[in-house]
Scaffold this active site. Structure first.
Site, PDB file in Angstrom:
ATOM      1  N   HIS A   1      58.968  23.276 -25.863  1.00 45.94           N
ATOM      2  CA  HIS A   1      58.796  23.329 -24.403  1.00 45.94           C
ATOM      3  C   HIS A   1      59.451  24.572 -23.799  1.00 45.94           C
ATOM      4  O   HIS A   1      60.138  24.491 -22.767  1.00 45.94           O
ATOM      5  CB  HIS A   1      59.368  22.055 -23.776  1.00 45.94           C
ATOM      6  CG  HIS A   1      58.777  21.686 -22.450  1.00 45.94           C
ATOM      7  ND1 HIS A   1      59.087  22.347 -21.287  1.00 45.94           N
ATOM      8  CD2 HIS A   1      57.905  20.712 -22.099  1.00 45.94           C
ATOM      9  CE1 HIS A   1      58.444  21.788 -20.273  1.00 45.94           C
ATOM     10  NE2 HIS A   1      57.705  20.794 -20.743  1.00 45.94           N
TER      11      HIS A   1
ATOM     12  N   HIS B   1      57.763  12.131 -22.165  1.00 45.51           N
ATOM     13  CA  HIS B   1      58.578  13.096 -22.914  1.00 45.51           C
ATOM     14  C   HIS B   1      59.706  12.460 -23.726  1.00 45.51           C
ATOM     15  O   HIS B   1      60.826  12.970 -23.758  1.00 45.51           O
ATOM     16  CB  HIS B   1      59.132  14.138 -21.960  1.00 45.51           C
ATOM     17  CG  HIS B   1      58.221  15.307 -21.708  1.00 45.51           C
ATOM     18  ND1 HIS B   1      57.054  15.516 -22.417  1.00 45.51           N
ATOM     19  CD2 HIS B   1      58.317  16.346 -20.823  1.00 45.51           C
ATOM     20  CE1 HIS B   1      56.474  16.625 -21.971  1.00 45.51           C
ATOM     21  NE2 HIS B   1      57.210  17.143 -21.007  1.00 45.51           N
TER      22      HIS B   1
ATOM     23  N   GLU C   1      52.388  24.157 -24.486  1.00 42.26           N
ATOM     24  CA  GLU C   1      52.947  23.123 -25.352  1.00 42.26           C
ATOM     25  C   GLU C   1      51.866  22.636 -26.318  1.00 42.26           C
ATOM     26  O   GLU C   1      50.991  21.864 -25.932  1.00 42.26           O
ATOM     27  CB  GLU C   1      53.462  21.956 -24.506  1.00 42.26           C
ATOM     28  CG  GLU C   1      54.412  22.344 -23.387  1.00 42.26           C
ATOM     29  CD  GLU C   1      54.507  21.253 -22.331  1.00 42.26           C
ATOM     30  OE1 GLU C   1      54.640  20.062 -22.692  1.00 42.26           O
ATOM     31  OE2 GLU C   1      54.422  21.587 -21.130  1.00 42.26           O
TER      32      GLU C   1
END
Length: 357
Positions: free
Chosen positions: A182, A108, A320
């Site tokens: 997200h 991430h 996502e």
């Protein structure tokens, strides 16, 4: 309401930089709140089948909640969403070591990803829509990535109750880009409740099974005959506890589903989610080649949320839209390489409606 409006309020400071909260409102009374901290969606208020408005995303009352947040709640994730096994990548013949977690994978965007950055922002109002344009310039070498990357995300709310998320990015050196939004959705509008009763439909034939590191092994696996088959609307909780190796590895759904195997600009449906009691429906369309389904398996019970709410494990659902995780290690995956002079573009639409049946 009979007009599209936008309001802006000061929301504090982080590292001496002003944090703002923008509220977009359409003629139907639907509102979306965006902050320039992490370019995050802070709230989405949308009607149920009886016209009652409620907030359908997890989040926090103030910016400090986002500073402390461990779950990427509502934020933009980048430069590279999801995981890259080993974090060592080769671009234009040069090796780059990206920031990795103790498990041995980049995750991430690294130690301080785009979700913890203050973005510059400006708002706009046009006929039938309002929006916010946010920009973050990531320095050459940030989290190990080559090239200065200029990223823009534009949020637009229209009178069809559609929230559109448009990404653009350019780079000064060959680099990697995989951006996603997200948000955690709970369409019941009842904060602190489970999403296991939400009905999920994804018209997708394949998903990406993962290794014990939760990194794709490189195969596209048919969903047919597995708990990953959502081609017919199915309650998220119906099979989440099945004795399935992939579900056990990830403590639930935390997997990418294949929308397309080659990049092209066309919008395709990624998913449709219905919450049966409220009748709220969210349809997701995207130009991205995959959608990552995450069922909030690692949210701790009694996590603090908005308006005194206590969020619970599996109290929010993420869809996502992104490129395949670990794409740099799999040549047959759609490429996440961005070269100088090229523009990365991506569009996702979150459409909110109701089902009165």
């Amino acid at each position: 309401m009979n007009a599209n409006t936008i309001t802006v309020k000061n929301w504090g400071e982080v590292d001496g930089k002003h944090i703002l909260l923008y509220q977009l409102c359409n003629k139907n009374g639907m509102t979306v709140c965006i902050t320039n901290y992490g370019a995050s969606i802070q709230a989405i208020n949308t009607p149920d089948k009886d016209g009652n408005m409620a907030d359908v995303v997890l989040g926090y009352d103030d910016v400090q909640g986002y500073v402390n947040d461990p779950y990427y709640t509502g934020a933009i994730v980048g430069r590279f969403a999801n995981r890259i096994d080993g974090g060592l990548v080769t671009l234009d013949g040069e090796q780059y070591q990206l920031t990795v977690k103790p498990g041995g994978f980049h995750h991430h965007g690294g130690a301080i990803g785009f979700n913890k950055k203050v973005w510059t922002a400006k708002h706009f109002a046009q006929e039938g829509k309002t929006g916010v344009i946010l920009q973050y310039i990531s320095a050459d070498g940030e989290e190990g990535f080559p090239g200065e990357l200029s990223t823009t995300v534009t949020y637009t709310l229209n009178n069809k109750n559609q929230l559109t998320v448009d990404f653009k990015a350019t780079t000064t050196k060959t680099t990697l880009v995989n951006l996603t939004q997200h948000a955690y959705f709970n369409l019941s509008g009842q904060a602190g409740t489970s999403i296991l009763g939400h009905q999920l439909m994804m018209p997708l034939q394949n998903y990406l099974p993962v290794s014990p590191k939760q990194v794709p092994i490189g195969e596209l696996e048919p969903v047919n005959g597995t708990p990953f088959d959502f081609r017919q609307a199915t309650a998220i909780g119906e099979r989440i506890e099945d004795n399935n190796e992939q579900l056990i590895l990830s403590a639930g759904y935390d997997h990418s589903f294949v929308i397309k195997t080659e990049d092209f600009d066309g919008l395709l449906m990624a998913a449709s989610v219905t919450e049966p009691v409220s009748g709220r429906v969210m349809n997701v369309y995207t130009t991205e080649p995959s959608v990552h389904l995450y069922t909030g398996n690692f949210i701790e019970d009694n996590s603090p949320g908005k308006n005194g709410a206590k969020y619970m494990r599996r109290g929010g659902l993420c869809l996502e839209t992104q490129h395949y995780p670990d794409a740099p290690n799999h040549a047959h995956f759609p490429s996440t390489v961005l070269k100088p002079g090229k523009i990365f573009k991506s569009k996702t639409i979150f459409e909110f409606t109701t089902n009165t049946i």
